[in-house]
Scaffold this active site. Structure first.
Site, PDB file in Angstrom:
ATOM      1  N   TYR A  59      97.817  40.135  34.925  1.00 18.29           N
ATOM      2  CA  TYR A  59      97.269  38.888  35.447  1.00 18.29           C
ATOM      3  C   TYR A  59      98.408  37.891  35.686  1.00 18.29           C
ATOM      4  O   TYR A  59      98.780  37.104  34.813  1.00 18.29           O
ATOM      5  CB  TYR A  59      96.246  38.291  34.481  1.00 18.29           C
ATOM      6  CG  TYR A  59      95.138  39.245  34.072  1.00 18.29           C
ATOM      7  CD1 TYR A  59      94.840  40.368  34.835  1.00 18.29           C
ATOM      8  CD2 TYR A  59      94.403  39.032  32.911  1.00 18.29           C
ATOM      9  CE1 TYR A  59      93.832  41.241  34.466  1.00 18.29           C
ATOM     10  CE2 TYR A  59      93.385  39.902  32.541  1.00 18.29           C
ATOM     11  CZ  TYR A  59      93.117  41.011  33.312  1.00 18.29           C
ATOM     12  OH  TYR A  59      92.113  41.881  32.927  1.00 18.29           O
ATOM     13  N   PRO A 201      81.448  41.906  33.951  1.00 11.16           N
ATOM     14  CA  PRO A 201      80.087  42.020  33.407  1.00 11.16           C
ATOM     15  C   PRO A 201      79.000  41.388  34.244  1.00 11.16           C
ATOM     16  O   PRO A 201      77.823  41.733  34.081  1.00 11.16           O
ATOM     17  CB  PRO A 201      80.206  41.321  32.042  1.00 11.16           C
ATOM     18  CG  PRO A 201      81.288  40.307  32.263  1.00 11.16           C
ATOM     19  CD  PRO A 201      82.274  40.965  33.186  1.00 11.16           C
TER      20      PRO A 201
END
Length: 269
Positions: A59, A201
């Site tokens: 990231y 999710p």
């Protein structure tokens, strides 16, 4: 924590002991989407009671880790910041022992930590024996640089092989209400008491027209319904939704108060 903002953390339903000792609230925060200017978002997450924050070298090639340290250090005692190693550049895995060691040392420096309480292998490098990758992390754990070891995007077979070498505290695979492809891995984690951190999710749900009918029925947003379903699905599931917007963060955190009935879970299924 700010008074009155964490009343939704009601009982042990909301908590999990990763590796049998790292107590976290089950609804965490994924830092992937944060830019260097988004420190207020992750600071707000911690103020709302989030105690599990997930990042990775991938990231921003370390920039995300630096952001968390710049924003949150010195870390609150109850806060667990976990990171991942094993990716060298976009689209290229690198699980060679020397690379993993270098990335772990660099993560310790960027996060301003003496030990990574939970370190996850971002992906299994098919060009390097799994035993070498996991064995290297075990050596680093024995040296005191890592507390607990996790894996990401693994099969049941890989999980079994890794557990034959070292204790595995967590698994981070893609999983949500509309994409339950890793049911077998979840079952294996549940049987062994291993934390299961589903990545992505809720994004699939937010973009799914079929979820719209449930919003009015449940009195919640699609994202909240998806997170509530995950929390109800298994006690080892620790969702880590990510966002760069405080409003979305607060919406996600509020999902911790939702308790789906059996009938609602069946409707979603």
């Amino acid at each position: 924590m700010q008074t009155g903002e964490t009343s939704f953390w009601r009982n042990l339903y909301d908590e999990f002991l990763i590796g049998g000792e790292l107590r976290v609230r089950r609804l965490g925060f994924g830092a992937m989407h944060l830019s260097p200017e988004d420190g207020d978002v992750v600071r707000r997450a911690v103020d709302l009671g989030v105690t599990l924050i997930d990042t990775a070298y991938l990231y921003g090639w370390g920039a995300n880790e630096e952001l968390l340290a710049r924003t949150l250090w010195p870390y609150r005692e109850e806060l667990l910041v976990t990171t991942k190693v094993g990716v060298a550049q976009p689209g290229q895995l690198d699980g060679r022992p020397e690379v993993l060691r270098t990335q772990v040392d660099a993560a310790l420096t960027r996060l301003r930590m003496e030990r990574l309480d939970l370190l996850q292998l971002h992906r299994v490098d098919p060009e390097v024996p799994l035993a070498d990758q996991v064995g290297t992390l075990k050596d680093l754990r024995d040296q005191g640089k890592i507390g607990h070891i996790g894996l990401s995007e693994v099969t049941v077979e890989q999980l079994v092989q890794a557990r034959g070498i070292v204790e595995v505290a967590s698994v981070q695979n893609r999983y949500n209400l509309l994409d339950p492809a890793h049911e077998a891995v979840l079952a294996a984690c549940e049987a062994a008491g291993i934390a299961f951190l589903p990545w992505r999710p809720i994004l699939d749900l937010v973009n799914a027209p079929k979820m719209k009918t449930f919003e009015a029925e449940f009195g919640a947003t699609r994202a909240q319904i998806g997170l509530a379903w995950l929390l109800a699905r298994s006690p080892v599931i620790l969702p880590i939704p990510g966002t760069s917007k405080i409003a979305h963060l607060e919406e996600n955190v509020a999902a911790g108060a939702i308790r789906l009935t059996e009938a609602q879970r069946e409707r979603l299924a």
